[in-house]
Design a protein around this motif. Structure first.
Motif, PDB file in Angstrom:
ATOM      1  N   PHE A 214       0.838  -1.200   0.000  1.00 21.66           N
ATOM      2  CA  PHE A 214       0.000   0.000   0.000  1.00 21.66           C
ATOM      3  C   PHE A 214       0.876   1.253   0.000  1.00 21.66           C
ATOM      4  CE2 PHE A 214      -3.943  -2.261   1.267  1.00 21.66           C
ATOM      5  CZ  PHE A 214      -4.830  -1.562   0.473  1.00 21.66           C
ATOM      6  N   LEU A 215       1.919   1.256   0.841  1.00 18.64           N
ATOM      7  CA  LEU A 215       2.807   2.412   0.915  1.00 18.64           C
ATOM      8  C   LEU A 215       3.548   2.610  -0.405  1.00 18.64           C
ATOM      9  CD1 LEU A 215       4.267   1.956   4.519  1.00 18.64           C
ATOM     10  CD2 LEU A 215       2.549   3.621   3.752  1.00 18.64           C
ATOM     11  N   THR A 216       3.942   1.492  -1.032  1.00 19.80           N
ATOM     12  CA  THR A 216       4.595   1.577  -2.335  1.00 19.80           C
ATOM     13  C   THR A 216       3.664   2.198  -3.366  1.00 19.80           C
ATOM     14  OG1 THR A 216       5.954  -0.364  -1.855  1.00 19.80           O
ATOM     15  CG2 THR A 216       5.707   0.256  -4.177  1.00 19.80           C
ATOM     16  N   THR A 217       2.391   1.805  -3.307  1.00 27.59           N
ATOM     17  CA  THR A 217       1.404   2.356  -4.230  1.00 27.59           C
ATOM     18  C   THR A 217       1.267   3.862  -4.044  1.00 27.59           C
ATOM     19  OG1 THR A 217       0.161   0.279  -4.254  1.00 27.59           O
ATOM     20  CG2 THR A 217      -1.017   2.270  -4.932  1.00 27.59           C
ATOM     21  N   PHE A 218       1.251   4.307  -2.784  1.00 28.48           N
ATOM     22  CA  PHE A 218       1.112   5.731  -2.523  1.00 28.48           C
ATOM     23  C   PHE A 218       2.338   6.517  -2.969  1.00 28.48           C
ATOM     24  CE2 PHE A 218      -2.203   4.356   0.517  1.00 28.48           C
ATOM     25  CZ  PHE A 218      -3.214   5.205   0.103  1.00 28.48           C
ATOM     26  N   ARG A 219       3.482   5.844  -3.147  1.00 28.57           N
ATOM     27  CA  ARG A 219       4.679   6.519  -3.639  1.00 28.57           C
ATOM     28  C   ARG A 219       4.722   6.563  -5.167  1.00 28.57           C
ATOM     29  NH1 ARG A 219       7.362   3.746   0.702  1.00 28.57           N
ATOM     30  NH2 ARG A 219       8.146   2.153  -0.740  1.00 28.57           N
TER      31      ARG A 219
END
Length: 427
Positions: A214-219
């Protein structure tokens, strides 16, 4: 280059056809209303289904990874069968909550799993570039199943005088699905990941990986915007599509036709016939999604345009219902259904171009979770508005809210994607 119509092609289409023989779909809101539920309670049940689906995504994913996609699909249809049995046998709100949770188990074991099996088959065959056309063909079979189901369901309701029978009938094709899933080759199971160190450890690991993804997606702003556009449009569609049923019911009772049959029989005939037409149309729309893709300026342009057209059709349906111009509302809903089935294969093609192969399942899972969360929020809100101000007003407000989000959800052009390609590779 044409897609190979081998044995698995026909099995994939058979899966979609049988899966969509959900005889309750054209009558689900009318069924709940017959059982005495308010629109808010109906929206609450839909929300419970979506929340449960979201919460179960990770644990069922652990099981699917450990035991394979085929067994996950068999588990999925087993839970669906239990859910249908409860809906048919026990007409009580508390039992409906349990039935929705069981339905959610079925959704989470199935969601993304079969799509991953199709993509794995295409990868093995070396025809991944045909995924939009291939997926459109399998989706077309699904929509044809929905069309046939509408006619059969109408006949069942006409002869029994009750909507409950549709859940009993839905068990037949799902039993057939169990045998179909057992016939899939092992090569589509994917890489099995054994549950080492106990299920709690594995579950914690999966939660950690999911949060990291999820954090990767937000980046990755472009990927996040694409996932959000897809999830938002589908959530609006899921939260609103079944309100066509009370509109059709009102229209059926107002028509000066079939006056020799009971009111409930007239509703069954009109609802079943119109859903048959709708699903025939969506079947053709899915099969020709690649035609739209090939003639659009770009996939991003097609994604943005279909979003705008979708909310325009929904607001038209809402306003027409508010002013009791029901034929216009029905036509607008028909357009909305057609558009959603053109957009979905295009959206899959757009997202799979952005998501690396090694994280494909994770990316599609993120999209699924966003969609379920949004639907869980929207469904009871639309139900509450429908109780307070009417179905038409609820649909119009939902559409206007979705329209305001378009500037935020607008995906970038192919040119912008290329210009930032090297920047993303460095992430």
């Amino acid at each position: 280059m044409t897609i190979p119509k081998d044995l698995m092609y026909h099995k994939f289409r058979a899966y979609g056809f049988l899966k969509n023989l959900r005889f309750f779909d054209p009558f689900i809101i009318l069924f709940f209303r017959e059982m005495g539920l308010s629109f808010l309670e109906i929206g609450g049940l839909f929300s419970i289904r979506e929340i449960a689906t979201n919460l179960l995504e990770i644990p069922t994913g652990v099981i699917a990874d450990a035991y394979g996609r085929r067994k996950a699909m068999i588990a999925s249809f087993s839970f669906y069968l239990l859910s249908f049995a409860l809906f048919y046998l026990v007409p009580r709100f508390s039992i409906y909550v349990l039935a929705m949770i069981l339905f959610a188990f079925g959704e989470t074991f199935r969601s993304g799993t079969h799509k991953a099996m199709i993509l794995e088959h295409l990868r093995i065959k070396g025809i991944e570039d045909r995924k939009v056309e291939y997926y459109g063909h399998t989706r077309a079979a699904s929509q044809f199943g929905s069309a046939l189901a509408a006619l059969i369901a109408a006949g069942l309701v006409f002869h029994t005088g009750s909507y409950r029978i549709v859940f009993l009938a839905s068990m037949v094709p799902y039993i057939m699905e169990l045998f179909l899933m057992a016939s899939y080759p092992k090569e589509l199971d994917g890489a099995l990941i054994p549950v080492e160190g106990g299920w709690r450890k594995k579950l914690v690991e999966r939660v950690s990986v999911t949060m990291r993804d999820f954090l990767t997606t937000f980046r990755r702003p472009r990927l996040l915007r694409g996932l959000s556009s897809s999830a938002s449009f589908d959530a609006v569609f899921k939260a609103s599509k079944d309100y066509l049923q009370p509109i059709l019911q009102t229209q059926a009772l107002a028509l000066p036709i079939l006056l020799s049959v009971r009111a409930d029989q007239r509703v069954a005939i009109v609802v079943g016939a119109l859903y048959f037409v709708i699903y025939l149309g969506t079947s053709a729309a899915s099969a020709n999604a690649h035609w739209v893709k090939e003639r659009a300026r770009s996939l991003s342009f097609a994604v943005n345009l279909t979003y705008l057209l979708g909310v325009s059709l929904l607001v038209t349906a809402g306003i027409a219902t508010w002013f009791r111009v029901y034929p216009l509302a029905v036509v607008a809903f028909l357009g909305f259904y057609l558009l959603q089935n053109v957009r979905r294969p295009i959206m899959v093609g757009y997202l799979t171009d952005l998501i690396p192969h090694r994280t494909m399942a994770t990316g599609l899972s993120v999209e699924s979770q966003l969609r379920t969360l949004l639907t869980a929020v929207l469904a009871p809100l639309v139900g509450l508005l429908a109780d307070r101000i009417g179905v038409g007003g609820a649909l119009a407000i939902l559409a206007v809210a979705a329209a305001f989000l378009l500037p935020v959800l607008r995906v970038q052009s192919e040119g912008a994607r290329i210009s930032r390609h090297h920047q993303e590779e460095g992430e």
